[in-house]
Write an enzyme that holds these catalytic residues in place. Structure first.
Site, PDB file in Angstrom:
ATOM      1  N   TYR A 142       0.934  -1.247   0.094  1.00 11.80           N
ATOM      2  CA  TYR A 142       0.000   0.159  -0.123  1.00 11.80           C
ATOM      3  C   TYR A 142       0.900   1.209   0.062  1.00 11.80           C
ATOM      4  O   TYR A 142       1.790   1.311   0.797  1.00 11.80           O
ATOM      5  CB  TYR A 142      -0.939   0.036   1.190  1.00 11.80           C
ATOM      6  CG  TYR A 142      -1.870   1.067   1.533  1.00 11.80           C
ATOM      7  CD1 TYR A 142      -2.814   1.355   0.574  1.00 11.80           C
ATOM      8  CD2 TYR A 142      -1.461   2.275   2.210  1.00 11.80           C
ATOM      9  CE1 TYR A 142      -3.625   2.615   0.446  1.00 11.80           C
ATOM     10  CE2 TYR A 142      -2.305   3.177   2.477  1.00 11.80           C
ATOM     11  CZ  TYR A 142      -3.494   3.635   1.844  1.00 11.80           C
ATOM     12  OH  TYR A 142      -4.313   4.583   1.854  1.00 11.80           O
ATOM     13  N   ASP A 237       9.718   2.941  -0.996  1.00  9.86           N
ATOM     14  CA  ASP A 237       8.592   3.543  -0.118  1.00  9.86           C
ATOM     15  C   ASP A 237       9.257   3.402   1.072  1.00  9.86           C
ATOM     16  O   ASP A 237       8.737   2.152   1.572  1.00  9.86           O
ATOM     17  CB  ASP A 237       7.283   3.129  -0.700  1.00  9.86           C
ATOM     18  CG  ASP A 237       6.361   3.478   0.395  1.00  9.86           C
ATOM     19  OD1 ASP A 237       6.656   4.266   1.348  1.00  9.86           O
ATOM     20  OD2 ASP A 237       4.963   3.328   0.179  1.00  9.86           O
ATOM     21  N   LYS A 265       5.435   9.627   8.362  1.00  5.62           N
ATOM     22  CA  LYS A 265       5.395   9.460   9.533  1.00  5.62           C
ATOM     23  C   LYS A 265       6.314   9.953  10.644  1.00  5.62           C
ATOM     24  O   LYS A 265       6.466  11.101  11.201  1.00  5.62           O
ATOM     25  CB  LYS A 265       5.424   7.753   9.663  1.00  5.62           C
ATOM     26  CG  LYS A 265       4.067   7.342   8.886  1.00  5.62           C
ATOM     27  CD  LYS A 265       3.896   5.719   9.403  1.00  5.62           C
ATOM     28  CE  LYS A 265       2.584   5.296   8.101  1.00  5.62           C
ATOM     29  NZ  LYS A 265       1.538   5.799   8.764  1.00  5.62           N
TER      30      LYS A 265
END
Length: 425
Positions: A142, A237, A265
């Site tokens: 994802y 990623d 994050k």
């Protein structure tokens, strides 16, 4: 108002009562706790119940909730600036710190506001740089809710049982090729067929959105070779793994370097933040220097940069933080495996530093999306409910990770193991 009243009221004003789907506990027979406060690794809900937190805002709170140094940086900055939409010194400080402390392929960085924005911008940059259209993403990974990524995606899409997403044009889908994680020959076949028009591969080098799965060394090497052979870019990623599995992220676990790396994050210190970075020859294709346009009014927001910079400096200057997280992770992993063996519970644990997943499966290894799909979801749900009732905040999905912080202690680990020991299958 208590948890249930707040959640029921929320449904009147927000779709499903939430602003991100997995928070809704759709697959669980209860409403989610409404979190009111957090300090260290203890969060408290609106009913006054306390939980030991292993979600950590889905990863960012590596220093624990409301870390005093981070809070101080936010307060100090907020007294002078909230937002300008103009250049500030603190965004320079952040960019310079990243380029000086990360791997040598990180020469320039562009700040954005989320992981999704970072990954979608990295894809646009790769297409602009290579003048090609197609991308390869991997089943179960994802990369945010950008149209081209929501095909065979992981995390919330898996949890909700959605095969993709409505609202995505076929013209977008046709340019996304699906690879099989850790399958070199399958990806090689995609390049043999479409190589002349593949702009980039985007990979979670340590996947966290179908549960934690690390890419094999040989697999990453093959991806690098294929990209070099066909003139494509390799994108890592690291929205989840960056600064978590190691300060320099998952890239530091391999001998190969990516052309573009995305972050989010942790680098925001818990505030909305993202970035994508790479070599100058690639990054200088971004506007205002080049023809690839990407902009954001709140990108490089001073409060976010201050919080993130304080977090990264704390991590970079104190390698012992990662040693502590590794120790806690190892104790937790070994303990769960031992208890599972005693109780005849079939499971696999994949762990990389401070992130891991307990897969309830009869398999001996979990290496790709098809392996993940063998998991016993009913058993996971029983485990989740038991742990929640025992005072542990975990992600309500088999396809997510458990996260550890610098504030987790042996006492917290022992409490987790004792609760797991009491789990009745």
């Amino acid at each position: 108002m208590n948890n249930n009243k707040i959640f029921e009221e929320s449904k009147k004003y927000m779709p499903g009562g939430v602003n991100s789907p997995v928070r809704a506990y759709r697959n669980m027979p209860m409403n989610p706790p409404i979190i009111k406060s957090g300090k260290g690794v203890i969060v408290k809900d609106e009913d006054g119940k306390e939980y030991i937190d292993f979600v950590l805002a889905w990863g960012p709170m590596i220093l624990g909730h409301s870390n005093e140094k981070v809070v101080s940086a936010i307060e100090k900055t907020a007294r002078e600036s909230i937002a300008f939409g103009a250049p500030t010194k603190v965004e320079l400080d952040m960019a310079k710190f990243l380029c000086e402390t990360l791997d040598d392929n990180i020469e320039m960085v562009r700040m954005v506001n989320s992981g999704t924005e970072a990954t979608m911008s990295a894809i646009k940059l790769a297409r602009g740089y290579t003048k090609k259209n197609k991308i390869i993403k991997f089943a179960g990974c994802y990369h945010g809710h950008f149209d081209g990524f929501l095909i065979e995606a992981g995390s919330g899409v898996l949890t909700e049982g959605i095969p993709g997403s409505l609202g995505i044009p076929n013209d977008i889908v046709k340019n996304t090729l699906i690879g099989v994680y850790n399958d070199e020959k399958q990806v090689e076949g995609l390049f043999e067929k479409y190589g002349d028009d593949i702009a980039a591969i985007i990979l979670e080098p340590v996947a966290g959105n179908m549960g934690v799965i690390k890419a094999n060394d040989s697999f990453v090497k093959k991806l690098r070779e294929l990209c070099d052979l066909y003139g494509s870019l390799l994108i890592f990623d690291e929205v989840m793994s960056g600064f978590r599995v190691a300060y320099k992220g998952a890239q530091s676990l391999f001998n190969e370097k990516a052309d573009i790396v995305t972050y989010a994050k942790i680098m925001g210190g818990g505030l909305p933040c993202g970035a994508y970075a790479g070599r100058k020859e690639i990054m200088e294709n971004l506007s205002p220097l080049g023809g690839v346009y990407q902009a954001g009014t709140m990108s490089g927001n001073p409060i976010v940069m201050a919080a993130g910079l304080e977090t990264l400096k704390e991590l970079y200057n104190n390698p012992s933080h990662y040693e502590h997280i590794e120790e806690m992770g190892r104790l937790l992993e070994d303990g769960v495996k031992e208890i599972a063996k005693e109780k005849n519970i079939n499971l696999v644990i994949n762990r990389q530093g401070g992130m891991f997943t307990i897969f309830f499966t009869d398999l001996k290894e979990v290496n790709c999306y098809d392996d993940v799909k063998t998991c016993n979801i009913e058993l996971f749900n029983k485990y989740f409910i038991h742990m929640l009732n025992s005072g542990f905040n975990l992600a309500p999905s088999q396809y997510e990770a458990v996260f550890l912080s610098t504030e987790h202690t042996k006492e917290h680990v022992e409490k987790f193991l004792n609760a797991f020991r009491d789990f009745e299958v």
